[in-house]
Design an enzyme around this catalytic site. Sequence first.
Site, PDB file in Angstrom:
ATOM      1  N   ASP A   1       0.810  -1.212   0.000  1.00  0.00           N
ATOM      2  CA  ASP A   1       0.000   0.000   0.000  1.00  0.00           C
ATOM      3  C   ASP A   1       0.843   1.262   0.000  1.00  0.00           C
ATOM      4  OD1 ASP A   1      -2.070   1.809   0.279  1.00  0.00           O
ATOM      5  OD2 ASP A   1      -2.375   1.412   2.408  1.00  0.00           O
TER       6      ASP A   1
ATOM      7  N   ASP B   1      -1.979   5.846  -5.274  1.00  0.00           N
ATOM      8  CA  ASP B   1      -2.285   4.905  -4.205  1.00  0.00           C
ATOM      9  C   ASP B   1      -2.598   3.517  -4.747  1.00  0.00           C
ATOM     10  OD1 ASP B   1      -3.035   3.662  -1.881  1.00  0.00           O
ATOM     11  OD2 ASP B   1      -4.854   4.826  -1.584  1.00  0.00           O
TER      12      ASP B   1
END
Length: 382
Positions: free
Chosen positions: A91, A273
């Site tokens: 992430d 992201d």
Amino acid sequence: VCSIMNSGLLLLALLGVSMGAVYKHPLHEIDSVRKTKMMDGTWTEHMIKTNIRKALSLKTGSQPLKDYNDLSYMAEVTLGTPAQTFNMLLDTGSSNLWVPDKDCDAYACNGKGKYDSSKSNTYVKNGRHWSIQYGTGSASGILGQDKFCFGSSGLCVAKQVFGQATYIADFFARTPIDGICGMAFTSISVDHVIPPFINLIPQLDQPYFTVWMEHRTSVSKGGQFTYGALDPDHCIGTPNWVDLTSATYYQFDIDGASAGSYSSNRRQSAISDTGTSLIIGPSSVVGNLAKKLGGTYDPSVGGYRVSCTASGPDLTFKIGGKNYPIPSIDYIVNIGGECILGIAPGDFGFGPQWILGDTFIRAFCNVYDPGNKRIGFYKAKA
């Protein structure tokens, strides 16, 4: 022969060509919570609960950006000696590493990989307590230290501090991931624990990693992280670099967004992201873009429905003076026979206005360079 070899080595050095190791780490696509809940008709109920949780956390001064409704890729990592394997979200929108601990008896831990410190001869007890509040729930436990590796890539940290989660929110039970491996900066890490990639930078030829995700037309639906190098196998040319505006998330400015005859030239903040499957942006701009892309807003899915056979105009973002057009094959997302646009409204009220998630990354390889505080974009191969 030696003379020829030495001449070749000298030439490579003069050209600045790296001869170091390239570390490759495969990704595997999974169904996001948004997708599964849209398919079973429970998305609206889920979002009501999520928004209540976010509102309560804001009263305490917390401003959780991450809700993980849209995580859609995972990769294997290992902890300990001998290695214990976990399926993780890599992430770039967070910075902490945690896995469920063997002492986690929460409902959400059932069926997940659990770390057992008693089975590792390189484990070092830390004992400090940690807790992270996400938009979709929390995770908490104690800190430990052990050997960490990015799957079978061969890239490892001998002494990585990580979270041993003795509690994780029920939300995580609905995802196939075991835990989360944050890839952003130490500045947003809870307890200022140094993220694995930051620890690994001294081992690498280049202080960055490249992310490629397969186009929607692909059958296998995977991708790859490449550490310390670019990815010439899946990406075309060289990156266009953009300086980060904040060394927290991978945050930068976009110059505008457009689709068809509509364009917004507002300079706004964005982050790249890997933990978000869609592009999320201001509702006013996203609404106009979606109309040009052929989408119709449906509150039950929190986004825009579109025909699966639609062939709309490119969705284009302007970054660093360059245009990045996303074709319809990458922004139309199939959710079990029905389709939505890979762009959805989200007015955060704080921080960046845009999240450029997997919809953007499928069209353009992203190069995350925390060593030089910049990010690069270049076209992914079809």
